[in-house]
Structure formats: structure tokens, C-alpha cells
Write an enzyme that holds these catalytic residues in place. Structure first.
Site, PDB file in Angstrom:
ATOM      1  N   CYS A  12       6.006  -7.304   7.542  1.00  0.00           N
ATOM      2  CA  CYS A  12       6.818  -6.639   8.692  1.00  0.00           C
ATOM      3  C   CYS A  12       7.316  -7.687   9.268  1.00  0.00           C
ATOM      4  O   CYS A  12       6.540  -8.657   9.867  1.00  0.00           O
ATOM      5  CB  CYS A  12       6.123  -5.663   9.207  1.00  0.00           C
ATOM      6  SG  CYS A  12       7.133  -4.422  10.268  1.00  0.00           S
ATOM      7  N   CYS A  72      -0.594  -3.595  15.067  1.00  0.00           N
ATOM      8  CA  CYS A  72      -0.344  -3.151  13.587  1.00  0.00           C
ATOM      9  C   CYS A  72      -1.019  -4.606  12.771  1.00  0.00           C
ATOM     10  O   CYS A  72      -0.489  -5.561  13.104  1.00  0.00           O
ATOM     11  CB  CYS A  72       1.008  -3.132  13.233  1.00  0.00           C
ATOM     12  SG  CYS A  72       1.281  -2.517  11.541  1.00  0.00           S
ATOM     13  N   CYS A  75       4.553  -5.816  15.906  1.00  0.00           N
ATOM     14  CA  CYS A  75       3.853  -4.932  16.892  1.00  0.00           C
ATOM     15  C   CYS A  75       2.349  -5.383  16.883  1.00  0.00           C
ATOM     16  O   CYS A  75       1.729  -5.750  16.009  1.00  0.00           O
ATOM     17  CB  CYS A  75       3.852  -3.399  16.354  1.00  0.00           C
ATOM     18  SG  CYS A  75       5.553  -2.813  16.263  1.00  0.00           S
ATOM     19  N   CYS A  92      -2.807   0.959   8.416  1.00  0.00           N
ATOM     20  CA  CYS A  92      -1.898   0.281   7.666  1.00  0.00           C
ATOM     21  C   CYS A  92      -2.234  -1.164   7.292  1.00  0.00           C
ATOM     22  O   CYS A  92      -2.176  -1.936   8.552  1.00  0.00           O
ATOM     23  CB  CYS A  92      -0.434   0.493   8.135  1.00  0.00           C
ATOM     24  SG  CYS A  92       0.981   0.092   7.222  1.00  0.00           S
ATOM     25  N   GLU A  97       0.753  -1.286  -0.086  1.00  0.00           N
ATOM     26  CA  GLU A  97       0.072  -0.193   0.026  1.00  0.00           C
ATOM     27  C   GLU A  97       1.019   1.284   0.011  1.00  0.00           C
ATOM     28  O   GLU A  97       1.846   1.364   0.386  1.00  0.00           O
ATOM     29  CB  GLU A  97      -0.976   0.094   1.203  1.00  0.00           C
ATOM     30  CG  GLU A  97      -1.636  -1.171   1.450  1.00  0.00           C
ATOM     31  CD  GLU A  97      -2.642  -1.143   2.744  1.00  0.00           C
ATOM     32  OE1 GLU A  97      -3.359  -1.906   2.915  1.00  0.00           O
ATOM     33  OE2 GLU A  97      -2.193  -0.046   3.587  1.00  0.00           O
ATOM     34  N   CYS A 128       2.552   8.718   1.967  1.00  0.00           N
ATOM     35  CA  CYS A 128       3.064   7.759   2.815  1.00  0.00           C
ATOM     36  C   CYS A 128       3.383   6.368   2.089  1.00  0.00           C
ATOM     37  O   CYS A 128       2.696   5.688   1.574  1.00  0.00           O
ATOM     38  CB  CYS A 128       2.065   7.206   3.861  1.00  0.00           C
ATOM     39  SG  CYS A 128       2.615   6.217   5.161  1.00  0.00           S
TER      40      CYS A 128
END
Length: 354
Positions: A112, A119, A116, A336, A91, A105
Site C-alpha cells: 500500500c 497498519c 498508515c 491486515c 490476503e 474482505c
């Protein structure tokens, strides 16, 4: 396999052309077509000789990714879903700010590694790094889609999917390419890298002296809570991150940004605000309070506006510069990874039905 031309700096492209027997200055002409005129068809670059056009078509590609879906918010923000040649998706977001100012952004990875707990991107784990060209093309594609003139100043934040410092080489190459004066000419001072706090990589980034801005995803003021929210804190705790921030070269007119995701009932009290002041009061810092943006399956909740405002007022009274990030895209898949996650879910459902 053809090279992604958007992965090449101006100098690297010139050297590549020279090694193939072409004049180095042709690289500037190609950059002009790609980044000033937004032309990606080599055949349409009419000031290039036929032999060079043939070489470019045989050697490079300009289609390593495409926008496959987008969602537009009532506030003018647009979230774009890109699909790479290997069909993986990632994205990028166009944020329309005040006074005709724009921020893009960007994502640096598919998935990832940091994990986290708040997230959505972390839910799918890490898949791969994005190439330099895939990151650069997010900017070019969105500028074209939004009809933004090549010379219109925009800001870049590496705050999308992924940990930028975990893909440091490709991100730093992107920063340099975006800053090329013969290309998009986006000053490094307008580019901000946001990191979860990989202390050795912060140090390495500092030694490169790129002139970029630094943002630290802090989100908690004690190691116990931060380790729960961000497992990377177990490797690089708060003090280790602060130690590297102190050494980081920053423009004398700028401040290091500390991002603080405010979560209802977890880190939104005045006790946390007091500890935050104590932690940052000797740094040239700015705190950016961010409302937690809920997503399906999340165990966390969005805090009240009253609590966030009280938190901000306390910091300001203690002399700590603080802003509340204006929420964008609340009516679309703004968190996100949300748009990508929904696309994957829809594809999976379709495959099961078939």
C-alpha cells in the site's frame, strides 16, 4: 501471455469470442461454468464445441493465483493467503457473521502507498496493483473453499491490503463483474469500498454511480493526529474528505460509514467523541468503532472494552448511529497483512539457513 478470464465482464468476453469467430451467447455458457458451477477446466465445459474449448485453452488462464496458506479462527473466520503467478502474496478474509451471513474482505493491492502508521501492510511499502481477475478470483476461490452456493447472498468489503481508490479502474471493473446477473450476482449494494480519503478519487467514484456503499477510514477527529496516523491527511485533510462525502450519491436507505480505529490513550477519550459528533452531526453517517488489533512491533495498544463502550454510548446519546465492530479472528493472524508478513519472514529465515 494468456489473459486472465476472470478480468472479463460478460459483455467483454462475448465481444472477444465474436472477434474470434464464435457466437456471443457462448459467453453466458462460460460464465455459468465459472461462476455458477465453479468449474475452471475448459475441457470439462461439456456444452461448448471442441473448437471453442481449444480457443479458450490457448487464449485464457484460470490459474493466475492460488491459495497457498490459510488460518482458521475458533469463531469460524478464515484468513487466506493467495500467491500470484509472480509469487507475490496477498490476503483475503472470510468472515462468518451472525445468522448464517458471510462477508468477504478483499485486497486490492500488494502492499500500500498510503503508509498508515498503525497498519502492518504499510510496513512493506507498495509493490503493485492487483488485476481485476486477481481481485475477482479471491471471491470465487473462497466461495469454493467454503462450499458457499452460488446463489447464497454474501457481502463484499474492499478493506483488505491496499487502498481501493488507488486501484480504481480494476476495483470498479471487479464490482461490475461480481454484480453480473449471469455470474456471481453480488449486488453493488452489498459491496462496500473503504478508503483512507483520497478526495478526488471519492469524487470520481461518485460520478460512476455504481450504487456501492462508501466507508471512510477516519480514525481521528483533528488534522494533527490524523496526519500522524495517516500521512495522506496532509494531502487531503478531514474537511476535504467530508466535502466529497457530502456530494457522494448514496442510497436513501443507507448511510456513509465512518470507520474509527480506537487506540488506547490516543483517540479513545470523550473529548474525541465530542469532536466526532460535531464533525458528523449534519451527515447521514454511521460510525463503526474498531478495536485496534495489535501486531508485533506496533507502538499502539488495544483499548479497554469499558472505554470503547463509553465512547459508543456518548455518540448514541448525541443521536449519532454507532456500532462496535465485532472482533473476528483474534486467535489467528487477523490484522491486515499479518499472515503475509509472517510468510515472508519464514521464507527469508529458510533462505538464510540454506
Amino acid at each position: 501471455m494468456k489473459d486472465n478470464i476472470f478480468s472479463y465482464s460478460l459483455n467483454a468476453l462475448g465481444l472477444k469470442l465474436e472477434s474470434a469467430g464464435f457466437q456471443k451467447f457462448r459467453a453466458k455458457q462460460i460464465y455459468h461454468w465459472l461462476y455458477i458451477r465453479y468449474v475452471e477446466d475448459f475441457e470439462a465445459m461439456d456444452n461448448l464445441p471442441k473448437e471453442l474449448k481449444t480457443y479458450l485453452k490457448e487464449t485464457f488462464t484460470t490459474t493466475s493465483a492460488q491459495i497457498c496458506k490459510q488460518e482458521k479462527s475458533l469463531d469460524g473466520s478464515v484468513k487466506y493467503l493467495f500467491q500470484a503467478q509472480d509469487n507475490l502474496t496477498y490476503e483475503a478474509v472470510f468472515l462468518k457473521m451472525k445468522e448464517d451471513k458471510f462477508t468477504l474482505c478483499l485486497s486490492s493491492q500488494v502492499g500500500c502507498k498510503v503508509g498508515c502508521s498503525f497498519c502492518l501492510t504499510a510496513k512493506g511499502g507498495f509493490v503493485r496493483n492487483l488485476s481485476t481477475g486477481e481481485i475477482v478470483y479471491q471471491v470465487l476461490a473462497i466461495k469454493k473453499a467454503q462450499n458457499i452456493p452460488h446463489n447464497k447472498a454474501i457481502n463484499i468489503v474492499y478493506m483488505g491490503m491496499g487502498e481501493p481508490l488507488d486501484n480504481l479502474d480494476n476495483v470498479t471493473n471487479t464490482i461490475k463483474i461480481l454484480a453480473e446477473l449471469d455470474g456471481l450476482s453480488i449486488s453493488t449494494r452489498r459491496q462496500t469500498i473503504s478508503t483512507s480519503g483520497i478526495a478526488p478519487k471519492i469524487k470520481k467514484l461518485g460520478t460512476l454511480n455504481l450504487g456501492v456503499q462508501l466507508a471512510i477510514s477516519l480514525h481521528a477527529v483533528d488534522d494533527k493526529l490524523r496526519s500522524e496516523l495517516m500521512p495522506i491527511n496532509k494531502a487531503y485533510n478531514i474537511q476535504a474528505v467530508i466535502d466529497e462525502v457530502v456530494q457522494f450519491p448514496i442510497d436513501s436507505r443507507k448511510r456513509v460509514m465512518f470507520e474509527y480505529l480506537v487506540i488506547d490513550g490516543l483517540n479513545d477519550g470523550l473529548d474525541s467523541a465530542k469532536k466526532l459528533v460535531a464533525l458528523l452531526n449534519k451527515l447521514k453517517a454511521k460510525v463503526n468503532l474498531i478495536y485496534f488489533n495489535p501486531h508485533e512491533g506496533s507502538i499502539y495498544k488495544r483499548p479497554s472494552a469499558e472505554k470503547v463502550e463509553a465512547f459508543r454510548e456518548f455518540l448514541l446519546k448525541k443521536g449519532l448511529l454507532c456500532t462496535i465492530r465485532e472482533s473476528k479472528g483474534l486467535d489467528i493472524s487477523a490484522a491486515c497483512g499479518q499472515l503475509r508478513e509472517r510468510e515472508i519472514t519464514e521464507q527469508t529465515s529458510t533462505q538464510k539457513e540454506e
